[in-house]
Scaffold this active site. Structure first.
Site, PDB file in Angstrom:
ATOM      1  N   LYS A 115       0.579  -0.912   0.207  1.00 24.58           N
ATOM      2  CA  LYS A 115       0.133   0.297   0.136  1.00 24.58           C
ATOM      3  C   LYS A 115       1.027   1.596  -0.185  1.00 24.58           C
ATOM      4  O   LYS A 115       0.790   1.876  -0.539  1.00 24.58           O
ATOM      5  CB  LYS A 115      -0.839   0.000   0.905  1.00 24.58           C
ATOM      6  CG  LYS A 115      -2.009  -1.200   1.095  1.00 24.58           C
ATOM      7  CD  LYS A 115      -3.272  -0.873   1.315  1.00 24.58           C
ATOM      8  CE  LYS A 115      -3.722  -1.417   0.815  1.00 24.58           C
ATOM      9  NZ  LYS A 115      -6.276  -2.283   1.209  1.00 24.58           N
ATOM     10  N   LYS A 197      -7.004 -11.956  -8.744  1.00 22.11           N
ATOM     11  CA  LYS A 197      -8.748 -12.382  -7.621  1.00 22.11           C
ATOM     12  C   LYS A 197      -9.543 -10.616  -7.769  1.00 22.11           C
ATOM     13  O   LYS A 197      -9.544 -10.033  -8.225  1.00 22.11           O
ATOM     14  CB  LYS A 197      -8.345 -12.110  -6.234  1.00 22.11           C
ATOM     15  CG  LYS A 197      -8.208 -11.213  -5.393  1.00 22.11           C
ATOM     16  CD  LYS A 197      -8.324 -11.034  -4.216  1.00 22.11           C
ATOM     17  CE  LYS A 197      -8.111  -9.606  -2.981  1.00 22.11           C
ATOM     18  NZ  LYS A 197      -8.276  -9.866  -1.935  1.00 22.11           N
ATOM     19  N   LYS A 200     -12.313  -4.939  -5.348  1.00 18.49           N
ATOM     20  CA  LYS A 200     -13.219  -3.957  -5.276  1.00 18.49           C
ATOM     21  C   LYS A 200     -12.762  -2.951  -5.956  1.00 18.49           C
ATOM     22  O   LYS A 200     -12.558  -1.546  -6.239  1.00 18.49           O
ATOM     23  CB  LYS A 200     -13.808  -3.326  -4.245  1.00 18.49           C
ATOM     24  CG  LYS A 200     -12.524  -3.781  -2.622  1.00 18.49           C
ATOM     25  CD  LYS A 200     -13.724  -2.869  -1.533  1.00 18.49           C
ATOM     26  CE  LYS A 200     -12.658  -3.225  -0.570  1.00 18.49           C
ATOM     27  NZ  LYS A 200     -12.595  -3.463   0.594  1.00 18.49           N
TER      28      LYS A 200
HETATM   29  P1  ATP Z   1      -9.262  -4.030  -2.508  1.00 19.60           P
HETATM   30  O1  ATP Z   1      -9.350  -4.646  -3.657  1.00 19.60           O
HETATM   31  O2  ATP Z   1      -9.120  -2.977  -1.842  1.00 19.60           O
HETATM   32  O3  ATP Z   1      -7.994  -4.426  -2.011  1.00 19.60           O
HETATM   33  P2  ATP Z   1     -11.022  -6.937  -1.133  1.00 19.60           P
HETATM   34  O4  ATP Z   1     -12.388  -6.418  -2.487  1.00 19.60           O
HETATM   35  O5  ATP Z   1      -9.601  -7.509  -1.477  1.00 19.60           O
HETATM   36  O6  ATP Z   1     -10.299  -4.900  -1.799  1.00 19.60           O
HETATM   37  P3  ATP Z   1     -10.231  -6.535   1.438  1.00 19.60           P
HETATM   38  O7  ATP Z   1     -11.504  -5.248   2.242  1.00 19.60           O
HETATM   39  O8  ATP Z   1      -9.014  -6.917   1.381  1.00 19.60           O
HETATM   40  O9  ATP Z   1     -11.127  -7.004   0.066  1.00 19.60           O
HETATM   41  O10 ATP Z   1     -11.605  -8.241   2.018  1.00 19.60           O
HETATM   42  C1  ATP Z   1     -12.935  -8.547   2.596  1.00 19.60           C
HETATM   43  C2  ATP Z   1     -12.908 -10.082   2.983  1.00 19.60           C
HETATM   44  O11 ATP Z   1     -13.151 -10.425   1.380  1.00 19.60           O
HETATM   45  C3  ATP Z   1     -11.646 -10.412   3.126  1.00 19.60           C
HETATM   46  O12 ATP Z   1     -12.300 -11.049   4.143  1.00 19.60           O
HETATM   47  C4  ATP Z   1     -11.530 -11.202   1.944  1.00 19.60           C
HETATM   48  O13 ATP Z   1     -10.567 -11.992   2.389  1.00 19.60           O
HETATM   49  C5  ATP Z   1     -12.384 -11.855   1.210  1.00 19.60           C
HETATM   50  N1  ATP Z   1     -12.401 -11.252  -0.515  1.00 19.60           N
HETATM   51  C6  ATP Z   1     -12.124 -10.412  -1.124  1.00 19.60           C
HETATM   52  N2  ATP Z   1     -11.859 -10.621  -2.250  1.00 19.60           N
HETATM   53  C7  ATP Z   1     -12.160 -12.204  -2.868  1.00 19.60           C
HETATM   54  C8  ATP Z   1     -12.531 -12.978  -3.504  1.00 19.60           C
HETATM   55  N3  ATP Z   1     -12.346 -12.516  -4.900  1.00 19.60           N
HETATM   56  N4  ATP Z   1     -12.550 -14.090  -3.473  1.00 19.60           N
HETATM   57  C9  ATP Z   1     -12.439 -14.680  -2.443  1.00 19.60           C
HETATM   58  N5  ATP Z   1     -12.611 -13.507  -1.283  1.00 19.60           N
HETATM   59  C10 ATP Z   1     -12.052 -12.539  -1.250  1.00 19.60           C
END
Ligand code: ATP
Ligand code: LTN
Length: 334
Positions: A115, A197, A200
């Site tokens: 980050k 993956k 968001k």
């Molecule tokens: P960013 O894009 O900002 O890294 P993110 O979408 O990865 O965010 P987080 O806030 O880091 O989301 O994660 C919230 C929860 O959702 C965590 O428990 C994470 O493991 C889960 N999660 C996020 N993306 C996925 C995905 N593509 N598949 C399964 N679980 C996910």
């Protein structure tokens, strides 16, 4: 809330638009854990402050995330759903734990490294001590298990180290939390690049299905999902785009991959994509409707926010008072 059960703690940040990945990978599993554990689910609004937020937008987003927890099926009477900033103990314990955490440990955190490289213009101290606030979240509730994704395991590890360090000086003050690895680790991949993956923060809006997408947008994104040119229906690593579509379909419908492959045998990718779109709409549309219903009843949500914060405070403050006493801070005279 079942007080005889082990304690489970988890939460999400109130930043960005949540995706189907967040729902299938995290939120959906939380719902099924309510009977087995005494569950605390936080809206981590203090953590979100490491990035500049628009105040009005941010306030709305935090409430919306709490609403989403309820709409997803987490009962706020049986579980404790609350805003992190409503319980002052988090920030207070975080400061104390800061003094039991080493700069060297925090410098090794891969999320900090990623980050701070990404947001080089705003590498603030909060970003650096982020894991300590997370440790405070978890340790305040004498947590036994923490369901988190792979990317958060390092933060859980440092939480355990801090807790053990503190306990070795002052006795058994904190429970030592374990990671909770779900039964089906549904990791949902990007619809435009199945090697990444679904996230968001993806810049391509077609790569992610957002939980607030309307049915037509969901159908369109599924239709445009990247597959391959093999034209064979199979569930295997060599066809990652197709595999991801099956994963989405199976987690939404509860079917196994064998059942799903059999169902679409002899059909084209187009039919599968259509069915995936319908399966996702079938899950998200009712949840969106429930969110709108809950959001319309302002006094209900206000009551949930207040009552759950009081319950969270009661548990958190018990631990905080013990910590303060152990380290020699003066108690408020009665
Ligand atoms: P960013 O894009 O900002 O890294 P993110 O979408 O990865 O965010 P987080 O806030 O880091 O989301 O994660 C919230 C929860 O959702 C965590 O428990 C994470 O493991 C889960 N999660 C996020 N993306 C996925 C995905 N593509 N598949 C399964 N679980 C996910
Ligand atoms: N860092 C986590 C969110 C989070 C959390 C927690 C998760 C903050 N505090 C305590 C579990 C327990 C994330 O970004 N997913």
């Amino acid at each position: 809330m079942n007080k005889d059960h082990k304690v489970l703690y988890s939460g999400m940040q109130a930043t960005g638009n949540l995706t189907l990945g967040n729902y299938l990978g995290a939120l959906k599993n939380w719902v099924s854990l309510a009977d087995e554990y005494e569950c605390y689910y936080g809206v981590m609004d203090l953590h979100s402050l490491t990035v500049r937020q628009d105040p009005a937008e941010f306030r709305k987003r935090a409430r919306a995330l709490l609403t989403l927890y309820i709409a997803a099926g987490i009962d706020p009477e049986k579980n404790c759903l609350y805003l992190q900033s409503s319980v002052p103990c988090h920030a207070e314990l975080a400061w104390i734990l800061d003094c039991f955490t080493y700069m060297g440990e925090l410098s090794r955190m891969t999320q900090f490294k990623d980050k701070s490289a990404k947001h080089a213009d705003n590498v603030n101290a909060g970003l650096f001590t982020y894991p300590v606030l997370m440790a405070a979240d978890i340790l305040l509730y004498q947590t036994d298990v923490v369901p988190v994704g792979q990317d958060q395991l390092q933060h859980l590890e440092i939480t355990r180290d801090i807790a053990q360090r503190f306990n070795s000086i002052y006795g058994d003050v904190f429970a030592i939390p374990e990671p909770y690895i779900g039964k089906v680790g549904a990791k949902i991949m990007s619809l435009q690049d199945p090697s990444k993956k679904m996230s968001k923060s993806d810049e391509n809006p077609n790569a992610s299905i957002y939980l607030m997408d309307d049915p037509d947008t969901i159908r369109r994104k599924c239709k445009r999902a990247i597959t391959d040119s093999e034209a064979t229906i199979a569930y295997r690593d060599e066809q990652p785009g197709l595999k991801n579509l099956f994963d989405i379909y199976c987690t939404c419908t509860g079917k196994s991959s064998d059942e799903a492959v059999a169902e679409f045998q002899g059909q084209g990718y187009g039919q599968l994509k259509e069915a995936v779109g319908e399966a996702v709409v079938g899950i998200l549309k009712p949840m969106q409707d429930r969110m709108a219903e809950i959001a319309a009843d302002k006094s209900y949500l206000d009551r949930v926010i207040k009552e759950n914060a009081e319950r969270a405070y009661y548990s958190a403050n018990k631990t905080l008072r013990k910590v303060k006493k152990k380290i020699g801070l003066t108690e408020m005279p009665r």
